[in-house]
Design an enzyme around this catalytic site. Structure first.
Site, PDB file in Angstrom:
ATOM      1  N   GLY A 194      86.634 -33.578  57.409  1.00 48.88           N
ATOM      2  CA  GLY A 194      88.355 -34.242  56.898  1.00 48.88           C
ATOM      3  C   GLY A 194      87.791 -35.435  56.203  1.00 48.88           C
ATOM      4  O   GLY A 194      86.753 -36.284  56.354  1.00 48.88           O
ATOM      5  N   GLY A 233      86.659 -38.875  56.592  1.00 47.42           N
ATOM      6  CA  GLY A 233      86.674 -40.127  57.413  1.00 47.42           C
ATOM      7  C   GLY A 233      85.926 -41.400  57.012  1.00 47.42           C
ATOM      8  O   GLY A 233      85.791 -42.483  57.933  1.00 47.42           O
ATOM      9  N   ARG A 234      86.161 -41.186  55.855  1.00 46.60           N
ATOM     10  CA  ARG A 234      86.193 -42.949  55.016  1.00 46.60           C
ATOM     11  C   ARG A 234      87.891 -42.668  54.371  1.00 46.60           C
ATOM     12  O   ARG A 234      87.676 -43.976  53.223  1.00 46.60           O
ATOM     13  CB  ARG A 234      85.278 -43.377  54.769  1.00 46.60           C
ATOM     14  N   LYS A 282      89.280 -44.537  49.718  1.00 46.70           N
ATOM     15  CA  LYS A 282      87.504 -44.912  49.668  1.00 46.70           C
ATOM     16  C   LYS A 282      87.041 -45.602  50.252  1.00 46.70           C
ATOM     17  O   LYS A 282      86.854 -46.883  49.329  1.00 46.70           O
ATOM     18  CB  LYS A 282      86.559 -43.573  48.284  1.00 46.70           C
ATOM     19  N   GLY A 298      83.462 -45.803  58.099  1.00 42.89           N
ATOM     20  CA  GLY A 298      85.101 -45.448  57.353  1.00 42.89           C
ATOM     21  C   GLY A 298      84.415 -46.039  56.388  1.00 42.89           C
ATOM     22  O   GLY A 298      84.763 -46.405  55.928  1.00 42.89           O
ATOM     23  N   ARG A 311      91.195 -43.993  44.443  1.00 45.36           N
ATOM     24  CA  ARG A 311      91.430 -42.559  43.837  1.00 45.36           C
ATOM     25  C   ARG A 311      92.581 -41.825  43.716  1.00 45.36           C
ATOM     26  O   ARG A 311      93.292 -42.240  44.293  1.00 45.36           O
ATOM     27  CB  ARG A 311      90.362 -41.705  44.212  1.00 45.36           C
ATOM     28  N   ASP A 366      83.289 -29.060  51.063  1.00 47.08           N
ATOM     29  CA  ASP A 366      84.603 -29.851  51.544  1.00 47.08           C
ATOM     30  C   ASP A 366      84.617 -30.962  49.918  1.00 47.08           C
ATOM     31  O   ASP A 366      85.131 -32.201  50.213  1.00 47.08           O
ATOM     32  CB  ASP A 366      83.766 -30.822  52.385  1.00 47.08           C
ATOM     33  N   ASN A 367      83.754 -30.413  49.033  1.00 48.77           N
ATOM     34  CA  ASN A 367      83.533 -31.628  47.906  1.00 48.77           C
ATOM     35  C   ASN A 367      84.234 -30.405  46.570  1.00 48.77           C
ATOM     36  O   ASN A 367      83.680 -30.749  45.773  1.00 48.77           O
ATOM     37  CB  ASN A 367      82.121 -32.137  47.361  1.00 48.77           C
ATOM     38  N   ASP A 392      84.333 -36.410  44.633  1.00 47.16           N
ATOM     39  CA  ASP A 392      83.476 -36.682  45.475  1.00 47.16           C
ATOM     40  C   ASP A 392      81.822 -37.012  44.744  1.00 47.16           C
ATOM     41  O   ASP A 392      80.962 -36.496  45.304  1.00 47.16           O
ATOM     42  CB  ASP A 392      83.218 -35.951  46.525  1.00 47.16           C
TER      43      ASP A 392
HETATM   44  P1  AMP Z   1      80.559 -36.724  51.318  1.00 50.97           P
HETATM   45  O1  AMP Z   1      79.028 -35.760  51.621  1.00 50.97           O
HETATM   46  O2  AMP Z   1      80.240 -38.028  51.088  1.00 50.97           O
HETATM   47  O3  AMP Z   1      81.730 -35.119  51.242  1.00 50.97           O
HETATM   48  O4  AMP Z   1      80.873 -36.913  53.394  1.00 50.97           O
HETATM   49  C1  AMP Z   1      80.907 -35.795  54.325  1.00 50.97           C
HETATM   50  C2  AMP Z   1      81.923 -35.832  55.280  1.00 50.97           C
HETATM   51  O5  AMP Z   1      81.364 -36.760  56.241  1.00 50.97           O
HETATM   52  C3  AMP Z   1      83.133 -36.479  54.464  1.00 50.97           C
HETATM   53  O6  AMP Z   1      84.084 -35.923  55.730  1.00 50.97           O
HETATM   54  C4  AMP Z   1      83.303 -37.740  54.870  1.00 50.97           C
HETATM   55  O7  AMP Z   1      84.490 -38.219  54.692  1.00 50.97           O
HETATM   56  C5  AMP Z   1      82.877 -37.959  55.933  1.00 50.97           C
HETATM   57  N1  AMP Z   1      81.733 -39.471  55.386  1.00 50.97           N
HETATM   58  C6  AMP Z   1      80.512 -40.295  54.840  1.00 50.97           C
HETATM   59  N2  AMP Z   1      80.714 -41.306  54.831  1.00 50.97           N
HETATM   60  C7  AMP Z   1      81.461 -41.712  55.979  1.00 50.97           C
HETATM   61  C8  AMP Z   1      81.260 -42.973  55.769  1.00 50.97           C
HETATM   62  N3  AMP Z   1      81.000 -43.711  56.364  1.00 50.97           N
HETATM   63  N4  AMP Z   1      81.943 -42.908  57.405  1.00 50.97           N
HETATM   64  C9  AMP Z   1      83.514 -42.322  57.295  1.00 50.97           C
HETATM   65  N5  AMP Z   1      83.226 -41.118  57.366  1.00 50.97           N
HETATM   66  C10 AMP Z   1      81.913 -40.848  56.308  1.00 50.97           C
HETATM   67 MG    MG Z   2      82.966 -35.727  51.217  1.00 48.86          MG
END
Ligand code: AMP
Ligand code: MG
Length: 521
Positions: free
Chosen positions: A103, A105-106, A126, A139, A196, A273-274, A283
């Site tokens: 989901g 997350g940020r 973001k 986040g 974004r 997820d990306n 992403d």
């Molecule tokens: P990413 O590898 O950046 O695509 O992130 C993978 C997952 O980790 C996604 O669900 C993001 O929303 C979550 N995520 C990455 N960085 C953070 C953060 N600083 N705070 C909360 N969630 C994060």
């Molecule tokens: Mg991501």
């Protein structure tokens, strides 16, 4: 706050079931595609950079982007009327393994803006604070990673690569603690937030999550809402719609990844997820640009061992990701034949596009059978000779078919010994290439034009981004703005801006942020 008359139609949350709980408490969210959550306000939102093109696309005039309210809204401290913030729920395969619920997350979507022309754009912050999907994290996003996302989104767009866009870069005035290499050296860094912009931020993992839970009802709702909102060309497809949709997703993904290979972009974290359902690059994390050509290179230190997401394997990874999506969508199909057909379509679209790019990049009217081998030999020389990919392809434009010489490629070498070692092979190859050009119907001018449109002169080299980031961390945004300006015209010669076309300087060879990037952002 004076509210401009912007029109929002938040179809994602209108059309799909939402979480019954609101707010950022971390939780598993079942049977829902999104959760209502507000951005967490920041200390001192300041607009650091703006994409004028995206503002224009959205119909946001200078009166609006120039007002202090703009930084407040796009820093997460205020909302325009009609915005209804949410975080999306999705899962994903990370580095080959099912990771369950992930989901936003940020990321927090503010709303879907409808322009006067009727276009619909989702605006998403973001780094806007915690959501139910933040798990243990904060986040937030740091300035360095936000600059990288902001600049690269726009650079990719101007290169002609399908991508999400970036409207704004807002400094938060808060500090964010990050351990860049997960080695116990955490330090506070300036925080920032990017807005974004895309027609949709739906990911492959959006469908994988309900499928993994056996929630076929939600899976079907998601598929149909996505088709209705994001694939208007399928409005009349009736019972064929799921099959045609999957084929389109495969096609767009094939085109996107072929573009990456053409311009030397390495995404770095091609987890499902990306992967955007619209075939947009999405992403921007530990991505990188190929300097000396090396199909095994990945900028992502988190992936240094397995190198799953290295440059050369991106098309295969995209295919693998599509097989995960096909698996997730299979409950919507009585017969899996259309899913297999979609995957085969990926292969044929990618193969066709690859050949078109060979013709374009080498300046040929058409890619013939033996041109594939000509390219393979060229890439081997680039690798053996440690040659800069961008400069080498650009150098080819100056090859004289009557009298080819290595002179036009000299600036592409990083290492004199490697140059000398590869020289005989390169000279022989240039003879072959010159003969091929003499046998090609394109005249010199048409060839030049075609090559100049396929081989960028300016890309967001890792060291250039790092240079701009280091200045920005000292409070000087001029480097970011200068890069923005250069990267608006990546295929044009820009006199006086040779610095931005230069190959990686020695200081950047093994430096963090240049050749090594982690997911810590
Ligand atoms: P990413 O590898 O950046 O695509 O992130 C993978 C997952 O980790 C996604 O669900 C993001 O929303 C979550 N995520 C990455 N960085 C953070 C953060 N600083 N705070 C909360 N969630 C994060
Ligand atoms: Mg991501």
């Amino acid at each position: 706050m004076s509210t401009p008359s912007l029109q929002f139609d938040n179809r994602f949350i209108e059309a799909l079931p939402g979480d019954t709980e609101t707010g950022p408490r971390v939780r598993e969210v079942r049977g829902a595609a999104w959760s209502s959550v507000l951005p967490t306000p920041v200390a001192d939102p300041q607009l650091l950079a703006l994409s004028a093109e995206v503002a224009a696309l959205l119909g946001l005039g200078p009166d609006l982007t120039g007002s202090p309210d703009f930084a407040r809204v796009f820093g997460g401290n205020a909302l325009y009327a009609g915005m209804q913030p949410w975080a999306a729920n999705y899962g994903g395969h990370q580095f080959g393994h099912w990771a369950g619920q992930l989901g936003d997350g940020r990321a927090i979507s503010l709303g879907e803006l409808v322009t006067a022309a009727g276009a619909r754009w989702e605006l998403q912050l973001k780094g806007a604070g915690r959501t139910p999907y933040s798990r243990g994290a904060d986040g937030r996003a740091v300035l360095r990673s936000s600059i990288r996302e902001f600049l690269c989104s726009e650079a990719m767009h101007h290169l002609g690569v399908p991508t999400t866009r970036a409207l704004s870069l807002v400094g938060s005035g808060d500090r964010v603690v990050r351990d860049m290499f997960y080695d116990g050296n955490a330090r506070p860094e300036p925080g920032a937030i990017v807005c974004r912009v895309a027609p949709s931020f739906i990911r492959f993992g959006t469908f994988e999550l309900p499928a993994s839970r056996g929630d076929v009802a939600l899976l079907r709702q998601l598929a149909d809402a996505c088709i209705a909102r994001d694939f208007p060309e399928l409005a009349d497809a009736g019972t064929e719609r799921h099959a045609r949709w999957f084929a389109l997703v495969c096609e767009r993904t094939a085109l996107m990844v072929a573009h990456w290979m053409r311009v030397g972009f390495v995404h770095g974290v091609m987890n499902t997820d990306n992967m955007s359902i619209l075939g947009l690059t999405i992403d921007y994390g530990p991505y990188g640009w190929v300097d000396d050509y090396d199909p095994d290179w990945t900028p992502n230190t988190t992936d240094a061992q397995g190198r799953r997401y290295r440059f050369g394997t991106q098309p295969q990874v995209a295919y693998w990701n599509l097989t995960r999506l096909a698996q997730a969508l299979s409950p919507l199909f009585d017969d899996v034949a259309p899913l297999h057909a979609g995957l085969a379509h990926f292969q044929s679209v990618h193969a066709r596009r690859e050949r078109e790019d060979i013709a374009a990049k080498f300046g040929l009217a058409q890619c013939r059978e033996d041109d594939v081998a000509l390219r393979a030999a060229w890439l081997q020389i680039l690798q053996d000779g440690e040659m800069d990919m961008t400069l080498a392809f650009r150098g080819l434009m100056a090859v004289d078919p009557q009298a080819p010489t290595v002179t036009v490629l000299e600036e592409a070498f990083y290492n004199p010994e490697r140059r000398d070692a590869v020289l005989p092979a390169l000279q022989a190859w240039l003879q072959q290439y010159a003969a091929r050009l003499r046998d090609d119907p394109l005249d010199a001018q048409a060839r030049q034009q075609q090559m100049a449109a396929a081989n960028p002169r300016y890309v967001l080299r890792n060291w250039l981004a790092q240079e701009a980031i280091e200045r920005a961390e000292q409070g000087d945004l001029a480097g970011v703005h200068a890069l923005q300006a250069v990267l608006r015209h990546p295929y044009d010669l820009q006199p006086g801006r040779e610095h931005y076309a230069g190959k990686r300087p020695e200081w950047a060879r093994d430096k963090a942020g240049c050749s090594m990037l982690s997911c810590s952002s």
